[in-house]
Design a protein around this motif. Structure first.
Motif, PDB file in Angstrom:
ATOM      1  N   ARG A 165      10.141  11.214 -14.822  1.00  0.00           N
ATOM      2  CA  ARG A 165      11.120  11.806 -16.075  1.00  0.00           C
ATOM      3  C   ARG A 165      11.689  12.730 -16.475  1.00  0.00           C
ATOM      4  NH1 ARG A 165       7.815   7.559 -19.101  1.00  0.00           N
ATOM      5  NH2 ARG A 165       5.928   6.024 -17.997  1.00  0.00           N
ATOM      6  N   SER A 166      10.964  13.675 -15.850  1.00  0.00           N
ATOM      7  CA  SER A 166      11.393  15.203 -16.198  1.00  0.00           C
ATOM      8  C   SER A 166      13.138  15.113 -15.629  1.00  0.00           C
ATOM      9  CB  SER A 166      10.907  16.355 -15.255  1.00  0.00           C
ATOM     10  OG  SER A 166      11.508  17.373 -15.124  1.00  0.00           O
ATOM     11  N   TRP A 169      12.051  14.248 -24.351  1.00  0.00           N
ATOM     12  CA  TRP A 169      11.280  14.937 -23.522  1.00  0.00           C
ATOM     13  C   TRP A 169       9.904  14.764 -23.942  1.00  0.00           C
ATOM     14  CZ3 TRP A 169      11.628  17.507 -18.782  1.00  0.00           C
ATOM     15  CH2 TRP A 169      13.027  18.215 -18.905  1.00  0.00           C
ATOM     16  N   TRP A 170       9.441  14.223 -25.434  1.00  0.00           N
ATOM     17  CA  TRP A 170       8.159  14.287 -25.999  1.00  0.00           C
ATOM     18  C   TRP A 170       8.118  13.009 -25.383  1.00  0.00           C
ATOM     19  CZ3 TRP A 170       4.898  17.697 -26.518  1.00  0.00           C
ATOM     20  CH2 TRP A 170       5.100  19.065 -26.756  1.00  0.00           C
ATOM     21  N   GLY A 186      12.047  21.343 -27.238  1.00  0.00           N
ATOM     22  CA  GLY A 186      11.308  20.176 -25.671  1.00  0.00           C
ATOM     23  C   GLY A 186      11.123  20.799 -24.696  1.00  0.00           C
ATOM     24  N   THR A 187      11.110  22.490 -24.594  1.00  0.00           N
ATOM     25  CA  THR A 187      10.409  23.089 -23.488  1.00  0.00           C
ATOM     26  C   THR A 187       8.677  22.968 -23.451  1.00  0.00           C
ATOM     27  OG1 THR A 187       9.672  25.342 -24.491  1.00  0.00           O
ATOM     28  CG2 THR A 187      11.961  24.183 -23.099  1.00  0.00           C
ATOM     29  N   SER A 226      15.379  16.917 -27.733  1.00  0.00           N
ATOM     30  CA  SER A 226      14.204  17.463 -26.841  1.00  0.00           C
ATOM     31  C   SER A 226      13.112  15.592 -27.401  1.00  0.00           C
ATOM     32  CB  SER A 226      14.299  17.963 -27.936  1.00  0.00           C
ATOM     33  OG  SER A 226      12.550  18.645 -28.758  1.00  0.00           O
ATOM     34  N   ALA A 263       9.082  19.925 -21.306  1.00  0.00           N
ATOM     35  CA  ALA A 263       8.648  19.826 -20.469  1.00  0.00           C
ATOM     36  C   ALA A 263       8.081  20.382 -19.280  1.00  0.00           C
ATOM     37  CB  ALA A 263      10.379  20.588 -20.524  1.00  0.00           C
ATOM     38  N   GLU A 316      18.961  19.072 -10.876  1.00  0.00           N
ATOM     39  CA  GLU A 316      18.113  19.268 -12.327  1.00  0.00           C
ATOM     40  C   GLU A 316      18.159  20.104 -12.579  1.00  0.00           C
ATOM     41  OE1 GLU A 316      13.653  18.759 -13.042  1.00  0.00           O
ATOM     42  OE2 GLU A 316      13.597  17.434 -11.364  1.00  0.00           O
ATOM     43  N   GLN A 326       9.435  10.790 -23.298  1.00  0.00           N
ATOM     44  CA  GLN A 326       8.474  10.759 -22.005  1.00  0.00           C
ATOM     45  C   GLN A 326       7.191  11.612 -21.606  1.00  0.00           C
ATOM     46  OE1 GLN A 326       9.802   8.941 -19.316  1.00  0.00           O
ATOM     47  NE2 GLN A 326      11.305   8.071 -20.851  1.00  0.00           N
ATOM     48  N   CYS A 341      15.104  13.075 -17.956  1.00  0.00           N
ATOM     49  CA  CYS A 341      15.195  13.464 -19.672  1.00  0.00           C
ATOM     50  C   CYS A 341      16.244  14.630 -19.145  1.00  0.00           C
ATOM     51  CB  CYS A 341      13.593  14.628 -20.168  1.00  0.00           C
ATOM     52  SG  CYS A 341      12.562  13.521 -20.388  1.00  0.00           S
ATOM     53  N   GLN A 342      16.647  14.617 -17.633  1.00  0.00           N
ATOM     54  CA  GLN A 342      17.433  15.833 -18.149  1.00  0.00           C
ATOM     55  C   GLN A 342      18.867  15.500 -18.031  1.00  0.00           C
ATOM     56  OE1 GLN A 342      17.779  20.017 -19.120  1.00  0.00           O
ATOM     57  NE2 GLN A 342      16.754  20.358 -17.049  1.00  0.00           N
TER      58      GLN A 342
END
Length: 435
Positions: A370-371, A413-414, A355-356, A410, A359, A234, A416, A374-375
């Protein structure tokens, strides 16, 4: 090895009174911001000083060494300090000291191993770039050890020591930069930057009284392999993407383009310092929301990400109003090239800030797959957008390509996070990453 059982990981812990909780949050946030401010201000000053001293092309060479350091730093964090912060925050002092000895030894070993590769590669390359990489190789052990002390202190709940250590680095930078400016080469600035970090690393040993145990690095990696290697992937995916984009941009457009991008990023530096300081506490705070009021996690993440995105747009708007005279005072000859990139880089940072929030929610939920997904998507988009844009429209095209990729990342991320919230089951939080 059993995970830590701090407040962040024990869902049965009774919630403290609201006033006490707010004071504790302010305290954690304050030291995180203070430490990151000290670290980022030093990096910002170094970048500005080098840009003004060397000019666009030489600053581009320095930037290549800088992004390489960023990748190696994330390797060290993934293998050494991220598992430390997760599993040895809030434990007994004896347990913490033993873990720090092995973790810092691992960081030192990573620096020595990759540093040797950089040294050999630099000597083989020669030219403008080679000496910078050779010097970086020599300095990597001290740079990584200083960072390891920083996160070790946060794991112990003594963020003040991390702040003091970064201040020591900043003070040592002053005479080192003056000497490097007199020499006037990229290699001299890399040596000055790394040598001052070594001073802070030595001071970290005095602060902690712990000797790094390089010989126990293998045992640490074996014990933490369930976390370390996943964190490694990651961490390195995004920083590696940044490095690939920098190398590719240098090959497609020229080394000066790398300096222009780095100059524009420096203009966002003070704002990024605040975001990075917040990142020290966002995951633990999201975990607290999940434990105490799980139905509010989505709203918390939206406020967190939306606030950061809006703040980035505000900062970028202020930069657009900055007079050329002031820009030249800050960046020297790099200003005119960097100024053309303010809009796309601002949009990219705003997208990343948004996006943070998602996250942090995925981390709190323990949705590791999932994380990671996304990364990896964000990293692939960053490289393809940055290099594809460079082919089409040079440096400006690369900046716009990265901005588009970041905003798209981003959104992923949302999406997910929304799916993870729907699938969530009530169970203990398996791990909380605080860096």
């Amino acid at each position: 090895m059993t995970p830590m059982t701090t407040e962040e990981e024990n869902p049965q812990t009774t919630a403290p009174p609201a006033g006490s909780a707010r004071r504790a949050l302010v305290g954690r946030l304050s030291w995180g911001l203070a430490d990151q401010a000290a670290s980022s201000i030093s990096n910002f000053v170094v970048g500005i000083y080098v840009a003004r001293s060397l000019g666009l092309t030489a600053f581009g060479v320095f930037s290549l060494a800088w992004v390489t350091y960023g990748v190696v730093l994330n390797v060290s964090r993934g293998l050494a300090t991220d598992p430390l912060v997760v599993r040895f925050s809030g434990v007994s002092e004896a347990s913490w000291r033993g873990a720090v000895a092995r973790s810092s030894g691992t960081a030192l070993g990573v620096g020595a191993a990759i540093g040797a590769v950089c040294l050999v590669a630099g000597l083989a390359l020669g030219g403008r770039v080679g000496p910078a990489f050779a010097c970086l190789g020599v300095m990597l052990p001290g740079l990584l050890l200083q960072d390891a002390w920083r996160f070790s202190f946060f794991a112990a709940g003594t963020g003040r020591k991390a702040f003091v250590n970064d201040v020591v680095w900043g003070i040592a930078l002053v005479p080192a930069m003056v000497v490097a400016a007199r020499v006037g080469s990229v290699a001299a600035f890399v040596l000055a930057w790394g040598a001052s970090a070594a001073v802070a690393a030595g001071y970290g040993y005095l602060q902690s009284g712990i000797r790094p145990r390089v010989t126990e690095a293998r045992g640490w990696l074996r014990e933490q392999r369930d976390l370390g290697y996943r964190y490694l992937v990651e961490n390195v995916s995004l920083s590696g993407a940044s490095q690939l984009r920098a190398y590719g941009l240098g090959a497609i457009v020229g080394v000066g383009a790398v300096g222009a991008v780095r100059g524009a990023e420096l203009l966002m530096g003070p704002f990024l310092a605040v975001l990075m300081g917040l990142s020290l506490v966002t995951v633990p705070e999201a975990a607290r929301v999940l434990r105490q009021a799980p139905q509010r996690l989505g709203k918390f993440c939206l406020l967190l990400g939306g606030g950061q995105g809006a703040a980035a747009l505000f900062w970028g708007g202020a930069l657009l109003l900055m007079p050329d005279r002031l820009g030249e005072l800050v960046l020297g000859g790099v200003w005119h090239s960097a100024a053309q990139l303010i809009v796309p880089i601002t949009l990219g940072v705003a997208g990343a800030g948004l996006g943070t929030g998602a996250a942090a929610g995925l981390r709190a939920l323990g949705a590791a797959r999932r994380s990671l997904r996304c990364q990896l998507f964000a990293s692939a988009g960053y490289v393809s957008g940055g290099l594809g844009g460079a082919v089409v429209a040079g440096t400006v095209g690369s900046a716009w390509g990265v901005a588009a990729a970041t905003v798209s990342g981003s959104a992923v991320w949302w999406l997910q996070l929304r799916s993870a919230l729907r699938e969530r089951h009530h169970h203990p939080i398996p791990e909380v990453r605080t860096s």
